[in-house]
Enzyme design. Structure first.
Site, PDB file in Angstrom:
ATOM      1  N   GLU A   1       9.921 -11.952 -21.033  1.00 14.04           N
ATOM      2  CA  GLU A   1       9.436 -10.504 -20.723  1.00 14.04           C
ATOM      3  C   GLU A   1       8.306 -10.085 -21.522  1.00 14.04           C
ATOM      4  O   GLU A   1       7.495  -9.539 -21.123  1.00 14.04           O
ATOM      5  CB  GLU A   1      10.828  -9.932 -20.789  1.00 14.04           C
ATOM      6  CG  GLU A   1      10.512  -8.252 -20.385  1.00 14.04           C
ATOM      7  CD  GLU A   1       9.872  -8.158 -19.255  1.00 14.04           C
ATOM      8  OE1 GLU A   1       9.513  -6.967 -18.895  1.00 14.04           O
ATOM      9  OE2 GLU A   1       9.748  -8.929 -18.316  1.00 14.04           O
TER      10      GLU A   1
ATOM     11  N   CYS B   1       0.674  -1.031  -0.149  1.00 16.74           N
ATOM     12  CA  CYS B   1       0.140  -0.009  -0.056  1.00 16.74           C
ATOM     13  C   CYS B   1       0.798   1.389   0.000  1.00 16.74           C
ATOM     14  O   CYS B   1       2.150   0.997  -0.041  1.00 16.74           O
ATOM     15  CB  CYS B   1      -1.019   0.018   1.092  1.00 16.74           C
ATOM     16  SG  CYS B   1      -1.794  -1.736   1.615  1.00 16.74           S
TER      17      CYS B   1
ATOM     18  N   LYS C   1       3.470  -1.748  -8.039  1.00 13.54           N
ATOM     19  CA  LYS C   1       4.763  -1.720  -8.619  1.00 13.54           C
ATOM     20  C   LYS C   1       5.865  -2.332  -7.775  1.00 13.54           C
ATOM     21  O   LYS C   1       6.791  -3.171  -8.294  1.00 13.54           O
ATOM     22  CB  LYS C   1       5.003   0.030  -8.554  1.00 13.54           C
ATOM     23  CG  LYS C   1       6.336   0.386  -9.213  1.00 13.54           C
ATOM     24  CD  LYS C   1       6.660   0.307 -10.588  1.00 13.54           C
ATOM     25  CE  LYS C   1       7.636   0.097 -11.117  1.00 13.54           C
ATOM     26  NZ  LYS C   1       7.791  -0.424 -12.470  1.00 13.54           N
TER      27      LYS C   1
ATOM     28  N   GLU D   1       0.519  -8.361 -18.063  1.00 15.61           N
ATOM     29  CA  GLU D   1       0.623  -7.286 -17.065  1.00 15.61           C
ATOM     30  C   GLU D   1      -0.678  -6.176 -17.406  1.00 15.61           C
ATOM     31  O   GLU D   1      -1.489  -5.903 -16.595  1.00 15.61           O
ATOM     32  CB  GLU D   1       1.741  -6.666 -16.910  1.00 15.61           C
ATOM     33  CG  GLU D   1       2.652  -7.479 -15.932  1.00 15.61           C
ATOM     34  CD  GLU D   1       4.165  -6.790 -15.846  1.00 15.61           C
ATOM     35  OE1 GLU D   1       4.280  -6.568 -14.563  1.00 15.61           O
ATOM     36  OE2 GLU D   1       4.843  -6.155 -16.879  1.00 15.61           O
TER      37      GLU D   1
ATOM     38  N   TRP E   1      -3.667  -2.033  -1.532  1.00 14.65           N
ATOM     39  CA  TRP E   1      -3.454  -3.275  -2.317  1.00 14.65           C
ATOM     40  C   TRP E   1      -3.856  -4.289  -1.573  1.00 14.65           C
ATOM     41  O   TRP E   1      -3.049  -4.597  -0.446  1.00 14.65           O
ATOM     42  CB  TRP E   1      -2.301  -3.514  -2.878  1.00 14.65           C
ATOM     43  CG  TRP E   1      -1.954  -4.322  -3.991  1.00 14.65           C
ATOM     44  CD1 TRP E   1      -2.278  -4.245  -5.286  1.00 14.65           C
ATOM     45  CD2 TRP E   1      -1.290  -5.762  -3.700  1.00 14.65           C
ATOM     46  NE1 TRP E   1      -2.016  -5.426  -6.006  1.00 14.65           N
ATOM     47  CE2 TRP E   1      -1.417  -6.301  -4.933  1.00 14.65           C
ATOM     48  CE3 TRP E   1      -0.763  -6.418  -2.640  1.00 14.65           C
ATOM     49  CZ2 TRP E   1      -0.915  -7.473  -5.215  1.00 14.65           C
ATOM     50  CZ3 TRP E   1      -0.313  -7.786  -2.822  1.00 14.65           C
ATOM     51  CH2 TRP E   1      -0.222  -8.294  -4.059  1.00 14.65           C
TER      52      TRP E   1
ATOM     53  N   ASN F   1       1.042  -0.464   6.101  1.00 21.24           N
ATOM     54  CA  ASN F   1       1.466  -1.069   5.120  1.00 21.24           C
ATOM     55  C   ASN F   1       2.246  -2.379   5.478  1.00 21.24           C
ATOM     56  O   ASN F   1       3.293  -1.889   6.053  1.00 21.24           O
ATOM     57  CB  ASN F   1       2.326  -0.118   4.165  1.00 21.24           C
ATOM     58  CG  ASN F   1       2.890  -0.820   3.026  1.00 21.24           C
ATOM     59  OD1 ASN F   1       2.555  -1.863   2.608  1.00 21.24           O
ATOM     60  ND2 ASN F   1       4.329  -0.312   2.688  1.00 21.24           N
ATOM     61  N   GLY F   2       1.855  -3.460   5.072  1.00 22.09           N
ATOM     62  CA  GLY F   2       2.570  -4.728   5.655  1.00 22.09           C
ATOM     63  C   GLY F   2       1.550  -5.766   5.814  1.00 22.09           C
ATOM     64  O   GLY F   2       0.259  -5.634   5.432  1.00 22.09           O
TER      65      GLY F   2
ATOM     66  N   HIS G   1       7.142 -29.757 -27.463  1.00 24.22           N
ATOM     67  CA  HIS G   1       6.893 -30.623 -26.401  1.00 24.22           C
ATOM     68  C   HIS G   1       5.829 -30.412 -25.600  1.00 24.22           C
ATOM     69  O   HIS G   1       5.978 -30.791 -24.401  1.00 24.22           O
ATOM     70  CB  HIS G   1       8.245 -30.619 -25.642  1.00 24.22           C
ATOM     71  CG  HIS G   1       9.597 -31.120 -26.250  1.00 24.22           C
ATOM     72  ND1 HIS G   1       9.687 -32.311 -27.158  1.00 24.22           N
ATOM     73  CD2 HIS G   1      10.453 -30.235 -26.539  1.00 24.22           C
ATOM     74  CE1 HIS G   1      10.777 -32.209 -27.466  1.00 24.22           C
ATOM     75  NE2 HIS G   1      11.398 -31.111 -27.334  1.00 24.22           N
TER      76      HIS G   1
ATOM     77  N   ARG H   1       1.542   1.938  -6.047  1.00 24.40           N
ATOM     78  CA  ARG H   1       1.584   0.831  -5.214  1.00 24.40           C
ATOM     79  C   ARG H   1       0.286   0.042  -4.827  1.00 24.40           C
ATOM     80  O   ARG H   1       0.493  -1.118  -4.123  1.00 24.40           O
ATOM     81  CB  ARG H   1       2.208   1.445  -3.789  1.00 24.40           C
ATOM     82  CG  ARG H   1       3.424   2.341  -4.001  1.00 24.40           C
ATOM     83  CD  ARG H   1       3.843   3.175  -2.511  1.00 24.40           C
ATOM     84  NE  ARG H   1       4.174   2.100  -1.717  1.00 24.40           N
ATOM     85  CZ  ARG H   1       5.485   1.575  -1.579  1.00 24.40           C
ATOM     86  NH1 ARG H   1       6.420   1.820  -2.278  1.00 24.40           N
ATOM     87  NH2 ARG H   1       5.670   0.585  -0.660  1.00 24.40           N
TER      88      ARG H   1
ATOM     89  N   LYS I   1       4.806  -8.713 -20.278  1.00 35.11           N
ATOM     90  CA  LYS I   1       4.411  -7.307 -20.608  1.00 35.11           C
ATOM     91  C   LYS I   1       2.942  -7.236 -20.927  1.00 35.11           C
ATOM     92  O   LYS I   1       2.081  -6.768 -20.435  1.00 35.11           O
ATOM     93  CB  LYS I   1       5.039  -6.801 -21.417  1.00 35.11           C
ATOM     94  CG  LYS I   1       6.514  -6.116 -20.891  1.00 35.11           C
ATOM     95  CD  LYS I   1       6.448  -4.956 -20.049  1.00 35.11           C
ATOM     96  CE  LYS I   1       6.737  -5.125 -18.603  1.00 35.11           C
ATOM     97  NZ  LYS I   1       7.425  -6.109 -17.948  1.00 35.11           N
TER      98      LYS I   1
HETATM   99  C1  BG6 Z   1       6.028  -6.523  -9.355  1.00 37.06           C
HETATM  100  C2  BG6 Z   1       6.069  -5.189 -10.470  1.00 37.06           C
HETATM  101  O1  BG6 Z   1       5.227  -6.227  -8.470  1.00 37.06           O
HETATM  102  O2  BG6 Z   1       7.271  -6.629  -8.907  1.00 37.06           O
HETATM  103  C3  BG6 Z   1       6.920  -5.825 -11.556  1.00 37.06           C
HETATM  104  O3  BG6 Z   1       4.642  -5.231 -11.007  1.00 37.06           O
HETATM  105  C4  BG6 Z   1       8.375  -6.119 -11.197  1.00 37.06           C
HETATM  106  O4  BG6 Z   1       6.921  -4.945 -12.458  1.00 37.06           O
HETATM  107  C5  BG6 Z   1       8.333  -7.037  -9.892  1.00 37.06           C
HETATM  108  O5  BG6 Z   1       9.290  -6.517 -12.074  1.00 37.06           O
HETATM  109  C6  BG6 Z   1       9.833  -7.013  -9.310  1.00 37.06           C
HETATM  110  O6  BG6 Z   1       9.925  -5.591  -8.618  1.00 37.06           O
HETATM  111  P1  BG6 Z   1      11.434  -5.195  -8.364  1.00 37.06           P
HETATM  112  O7  BG6 Z   1      11.188  -3.848  -7.983  1.00 37.06           O
HETATM  113  O8  BG6 Z   1      12.112  -5.891  -7.309  1.00 37.06           O
HETATM  114  O9  BG6 Z   1      12.040  -5.118  -9.541  1.00 37.06           O
END
Ligand code: BG6
Length: 608
Positions: A481, A2, A603, A488, A72, A98-99, A504, A27, A485
């Protein structure tokens, strides 16, 4: 995780707190709330949904001591009751957190037996009832007693309607105090504070601050006073604005040529053909590096993909075995690590809980830990033995883009540094590597000019329900990756696979018109990749290829081609990932998705 903001001072604080929340919304953004004290009256307003909703309904909120939160959800669904702040039974004490509280159920049972009435399903609410239980007029000591009961992580801010003070504390979750003129700003990260002050105090684990008219007093949980350094942060407000782009993610994709230049700047020694990495040289000495017999990279999400790519060029140049592990798996696997294992942790935010725990596990086993980090002052950057800041600037889009390429270029520089220090890379190879590294920013600029072509391709595929991404060798992690993307930000199901692995299993997924994105540069794997394309075409798939400029054969074979400049193998990930970032972006934009704040994501995950 959060986002928390808090304020103590003379100004009306609700707009300060809410503007801070807007900066922290990446966040967590499923519900939010605020509590403000005005002449011993405390008003609390909460809502499901985004901060802009809260902004609309708090225009008349008065007071100059306050706390606020954007959520969150971890415990209890996203709704108004479960949103923070949470109040005690008498509505006198308010808390934002937050936690995660791991032992909240047993505490809740104990407090309910004592007559406390709980309103929400959250773990957090037990803290405020514990404070109420211990409160005898001294808010800080009641908070300390409460925090000593809980097992888990926290960044908390607490106020009491009768008290002209603000109590904040952290363990495991980031919390920063911004020092102003007779006022204090508290937040989960600096981006929510810098428009007010650049003077920051970074709280460490198990530190607690009491902020009142006498100033800010910081102690540990035994009330032993701690002298804290005030750090001036370099970030400026412009860096966290959209600069005319529709989304932060698109801005951050287009910032890559500049951020890559920043990452390289002053870090290449053209006289000795090596890298100058002030942050690691004292720790990664020749004597130490010659004993290193294994390199272990740990990370999460996009940073983990960066680790997978790094394995390819690090093993190739250093001839040292490199293993790449999910931080969440590494930390509980009792990994075989010792003083001759070099552990590299990669994290954009520097706050990801699993990566932080993996770092602590590695240090416990006497490994040296190098951090590849973006956020200065973050917990991981402070706990590593040494590290490299990737200089990507604030990354606000939840889907990581510029941090990925900056992590990669810094890991190329680290490989160069280690390789030259232990004579694994000779001068000629070093010259070539340096020459190629310095070409990357301009090469990315060239690729960004094909943005409109990529947008046209996206228009053909944005209604797809499923996709496959295929790559071989160093391009396999880029296929992962690219798929991540798309998942996500567009919520389209996408799987990345080593191209040869397709037959396979995943080949069973192929049906008519299934879009398959294939990375098919003109490298060692080219012929093999072509046969994989034929296998997929034969079953009706639509092929979108990433190919090397001038490759006519592939144009005949594939439905769509995104051409990229030719570049040496170990730097192919740079030219291949940017088109995949743009493809995912345009598909998500065509679908009208909330690209900077995709559903269910955040994030950085500061909870397990
Ligand atoms: C996720 C993010 O929560 O954490 C991703 O949405 C990120 O984008 C991943 O790659 C790892 O985060 P960080 O800050 O440790 O690189």
């Amino acid at each position: 995780m959060c986002g928390i903001t808090a304020y103590f001072g003379k100004r009306e604080c609700s707009s300060i707190l809410i503007n801070g929340l807007k900066r922290l919304e990446y966040r967590g953004y499923d519900s939010c709330g605020i509590s403000v004290i005005n002449n011993k009256e405390m008003k609390t307003v909460k809502t499901k949904g985004k901060v802009e909703e809260l902004d609309k309904i708090t225009k008349d909120l008065k007071g100059n001591i306050g706390i606020a939160h954007t959520r969150w959800a971890t415990h209890g669904e996203p709704n108004e009751i479960n949103s923070h702040p949470h109040l005690d039974c008498k509505n006198e004490i308010s808390i934002v957190h937050n936690g995660i509280i791991e032992n909240f159920e047993s505490i809740k049972t104990y407090l309910e037996k004592k007559g406390h009435k709980f309103r929400s399903e959250t773990d957090t609410e037990v803290i405020v009832h514990l404070i109420e239980e211990f409160y005898l007029g001294d808010l800080k000591s009641a908070v300390i007693k409460a925090l000593k009961q809980i097992v888990g992580t926290y960044g908390v801010a607490v106020i009491h309607k009768e008290k002209k003070e603000l109590i904040v504390a952290r363990k495991g979750s980031p919390l920063i105090i911004g020092v102003g003129e007779e006022e204090y700003f508290v937040a989960s990260d600096a981006s929510a504070i810098i428009e007010h002050t650049k003077e920051m105090i970074y709280l460490e684990d198990c530190e607690i601050a009491k902020i009142d008219e006498n100033g800010c007093n910081i102690t540990d949980l035994e009330e032993i006073s701690i002298d804290k350094e005030i750090i001036t942060v370099k970030m400026n407000i412009e860096e966290i604005e959209k600069k005319g782009y529709k989304h932060f993610m698109l801005k951050e994709i287009f910032e890559q040529p500049e951020t890559l230049k920043q990452a390289i700047l002053g870090r290449i020694d053209h006289k000795n053909y090596t890298a100058k990495l002030g942050g690691v040289e004292n720790n990664l000495t020749k004597e130490y590096l010659e004993k290193v017999n294994r390199i272990v990279i740990v990370a999460c999400g996009t940073s983990w993909h960066c680790g997978l790519v790094t394995k390819f060029f690090m093993e190739r140049f250093l001839k040292i075995p490199v293993e790449v592990d999910y931080a969440s798996e590494f930390r509980y696997r009792d990994p075989i690590i010792d003083q001759n294992t070099l552990v590299i942790v990669i994290s954009q935010s520097g706050e990801t809980a699993d990566t932080l725990a993996a770092l602590r596990e590695a240090k416990k086993k006497s490994a040296k830990v190098v951090g590849i980090i973006n956020v200065a002052g973050s917990t991981i950057s402070r706990e590593c033995d040494c590290g490299i800041f990737i200089r990507a600037g604030p990354e606000i889009g939840v889907a990581s883009t510029k941090a990925f390429t900056n992590q990669l270029i810094c890991l190329n520089l680290l490989t160069l540094y280690i390789g030259r220090t232990i004579n694994k890379i000779d001068t000629e190879d070093a010259k070539t590597l340096i020459n190629n590294i310095e070409k990357v920013p301009e090469t990315i600029k060239e690729i960004l000019r094909t943005n409109n072509n990529i947008k046209e391709i996206a228009k053909k595929y944005y209604t797809a329900k499923n996709t496959l991404y295929l790559g071989r060798g160093i391009s396999y992690p880029i296929a992962l990756e690219g798929a991540l993307k798309l998942k996500e930000i567009s919520y389209i199901h996408a799987e990345g696979y080593p191209a040869a692995e397709m037959k396979h299993g995943p080949i069973a997924l192929i049906e008519k018109d299934l879009p398959i994105i294939v990375i098919a540069n003109n490298d060692l794997n080219y012929d093999k990749v072509l046969s994989n394309i034929h296998e997929a075409k034969a079953r009706g798939a639509k092929i979108i290829a990433i190919a090397t400029e001038g490759d006519c054969e592939i144009s005949r074979l594939c439905d769509d081609v995104i051409f990229v400049p030719n570049i040496c193998d170990n730097l192919l990930p740079f030219v291949n990932v940017v088109p995949l970032q743009l493809l995912a972006y345009h598909i998500a934009d065509l679908k009208g998705c909330t690209i900077d704040q995709p559903r269910n994501l955040a994030k950085s995950v500061t909870v397990e």
